[in-house]
Design a protein around this motif. Structure first.
Motif, PDB file in Angstrom:
ATOM      1  N   TYR A  49       0.319   6.111 -19.275  1.00  0.00           N
ATOM      2  CA  TYR A  49       1.329   5.060 -19.197  1.00  0.00           C
ATOM      3  C   TYR A  49       1.962   4.838 -20.566  1.00  0.00           C
ATOM      4  O   TYR A  49       1.443   5.273 -21.599  1.00  0.00           O
ATOM      5  CB  TYR A  49       0.698   3.750 -18.706  1.00  0.00           C
ATOM      6  CG  TYR A  49      -0.404   3.238 -19.599  1.00  0.00           C
ATOM      7  CD1 TYR A  49      -0.133   2.399 -20.670  1.00  0.00           C
ATOM      8  CD2 TYR A  49      -1.736   3.616 -19.391  1.00  0.00           C
ATOM      9  CE1 TYR A  49      -1.143   1.951 -21.512  1.00  0.00           C
ATOM     10  CE2 TYR A  49      -2.752   3.180 -20.216  1.00  0.00           C
ATOM     11  CZ  TYR A  49      -2.445   2.346 -21.274  1.00  0.00           C
ATOM     12  OH  TYR A  49      -3.446   1.908 -22.110  1.00  0.00           O
ATOM     13  N   ALA A  50       3.094   4.153 -20.557  1.00  0.00           N
ATOM     14  CA  ALA A  50       3.772   3.782 -21.799  1.00  0.00           C
ATOM     15  C   ALA A  50       4.284   2.360 -21.672  1.00  0.00           C
ATOM     16  O   ALA A  50       4.690   1.921 -20.593  1.00  0.00           O
ATOM     17  CB  ALA A  50       4.928   4.732 -22.087  1.00  0.00           C
ATOM     18  N   LEU A  51       4.276   1.645 -22.796  1.00  0.00           N
ATOM     19  CA  LEU A  51       4.821   0.294 -22.869  1.00  0.00           C
ATOM     20  C   LEU A  51       6.074   0.317 -23.736  1.00  0.00           C
ATOM     21  O   LEU A  51       6.110   0.997 -24.761  1.00  0.00           O
ATOM     22  CB  LEU A  51       3.805  -0.671 -23.473  1.00  0.00           C
ATOM     23  CG  LEU A  51       2.408  -0.729 -22.827  1.00  0.00           C
ATOM     24  CD1 LEU A  51       1.587  -1.842 -23.474  1.00  0.00           C
ATOM     25  CD2 LEU A  51       2.502  -0.935 -21.324  1.00  0.00           C
ATOM     26  N   TYR A  52       7.084  -0.428 -23.311  1.00  0.00           N
ATOM     27  CA  TYR A  52       8.363  -0.470 -24.016  1.00  0.00           C
ATOM     28  C   TYR A  52       8.678  -1.901 -24.423  1.00  0.00           C
ATOM     29  O   TYR A  52       8.556  -2.821 -23.615  1.00  0.00           O
ATOM     30  CB  TYR A  52       9.487   0.061 -23.115  1.00  0.00           C
ATOM     31  CG  TYR A  52       9.268   1.479 -22.667  1.00  0.00           C
ATOM     32  CD1 TYR A  52       9.781   2.550 -23.400  1.00  0.00           C
ATOM     33  CD2 TYR A  52       8.536   1.757 -21.517  1.00  0.00           C
ATOM     34  CE1 TYR A  52       9.573   3.855 -22.992  1.00  0.00           C
ATOM     35  CE2 TYR A  52       8.327   3.058 -21.106  1.00  0.00           C
ATOM     36  CZ  TYR A  52       8.841   4.106 -21.840  1.00  0.00           C
ATOM     37  OH  TYR A  52       8.627   5.392 -21.442  1.00  0.00           O
ATOM     38  N   TYR A  53       9.111  -2.072 -25.678  1.00  0.00           N
ATOM     39  CA  TYR A  53       9.477  -3.406 -26.151  1.00  0.00           C
ATOM     40  C   TYR A  53      10.966  -3.633 -25.926  1.00  0.00           C
ATOM     41  O   TYR A  53      11.803  -2.792 -26.286  1.00  0.00           O
ATOM     42  CB  TYR A  53       9.154  -3.577 -27.638  1.00  0.00           C
ATOM     43  CG  TYR A  53       9.413  -4.991 -28.092  1.00  0.00           C
ATOM     44  CD1 TYR A  53       8.540  -6.016 -27.729  1.00  0.00           C
ATOM     45  CD2 TYR A  53      10.546  -5.317 -28.818  1.00  0.00           C
ATOM     46  CE1 TYR A  53       8.780  -7.328 -28.101  1.00  0.00           C
ATOM     47  CE2 TYR A  53      10.797  -6.623 -29.197  1.00  0.00           C
ATOM     48  CZ  TYR A  53       9.903  -7.626 -28.826  1.00  0.00           C
ATOM     49  OH  TYR A  53      10.154  -8.926 -29.182  1.00  0.00           O
ATOM     50  N   ILE A  54      11.314  -4.795 -25.358  1.00  0.00           N
ATOM     51  CA  ILE A  54      12.713  -5.096 -25.054  1.00  0.00           C
ATOM     52  C   ILE A  54      13.065  -6.531 -25.460  1.00  0.00           C
ATOM     53  O   ILE A  54      14.019  -7.118 -24.946  1.00  0.00           O
ATOM     54  CB  ILE A  54      13.011  -4.882 -23.549  1.00  0.00           C
ATOM     55  CG1 ILE A  54      12.010  -5.648 -22.678  1.00  0.00           C
ATOM     56  CG2 ILE A  54      12.974  -3.392 -23.202  1.00  0.00           C
ATOM     57  CD1 ILE A  54      12.293  -5.580 -21.188  1.00  0.00           C
TER      58      ILE A  54
END
Length: 212
Positions: A49-54
């Motif tokens: 999985y990957a986490l993205y900052y927005i």
């Protein structure tokens, strides 16, 4: 049996098809849907999985800018493996009936929810499920994605994916991530001397400069 003279070439494994398989898995990953964190529904499976900052935190706003049009720059990449994976005690059922991937994303959600200066709504995630024989690729694909994307919380700021070390092990230092974002109860119990905040911030600045 006679021992042979050392020849490095006889130990060197090369397989272009394997390299292409990993690239194909990464391409597939990058085409999977992006969801809020945690995902809206529980699901079965293990994988990467990957986490993205927005969000708008000045420390990470560069990631928000990069992910504005497409989720192309993860701030963290991780894996969720079936129980017994490290001891090679894994059956096909372990990879299809496990909730390790969803649970890992939910665990990260709790960490972000209590962290200072961060909000859960500022993050999104995507993931790929590997089950049965393909679960052997989990570690390889995770490593390939980290090498490709150089996510900040994997390569420059350590500790986001840490677990509670447990009673009797709190003499260790608090991780860089927990120094930046205090809030996890178990991390506050760590009494060792950690990295100075100014040094961590300088490391982040250098990392973000490389992103362009």
């Amino acid at each position: 049996m006679t021992l042979q003279a050392f020849d490095r070439n006889k130990h060197l494994y090369k397989n272009a098809e394997f390299a292409e398989l990993v690239k194909d898995a990464v391409r597939f990953f990058n085409g999977t849907p992006v969801h809020e964190l945690p995902p809206p529904e529980s699901f079965l499976g293990t994988g990467v999985y990957a986490l993205y900052y927005i969000g708008n935190n000045p420390m990470y706003v560069r990631y928000a800018e990069l992910n504005r049009l497409a989720y192309s720059s993860p701030i963290y990449v991780g894996k969720a493996v079936p129980k017994g994976w490290r001891q090679a005690r894994v059956s096909a059922r372990d990879t299809t009936q496990s909730r390790e991937l969803f649970n890992r994303l939910r665990e990260h959600s709790r960490s972000l929810s209590v962290a200072a200066d961060l909000a859960l709504k500022e993050f999104a995630c995507r993931f790929v499920i590997f089950e049965e024989d393909s679960s052997d690729m989990i570690g390889t694909v995770e490593a390939a994605m980290i090498k490709l994307s150089q996510p900040l919380w994997n390569t420059a700021v350590d500790g986001f994916g840490n677990h509670d070390p447990g009673s009797g092990r709190y003499e260790q230092a608090k991780s860089d991530w927990d120094i930046l974002h205090p809030g996890r109860v178990w991390a506050e119990r760590c009494k060792g001397e950690g990295t100075q905040r100014s040094i961590i911030l300088a490391t982040i600045k250098r990392h973000l400069e490389k992103l362009g």
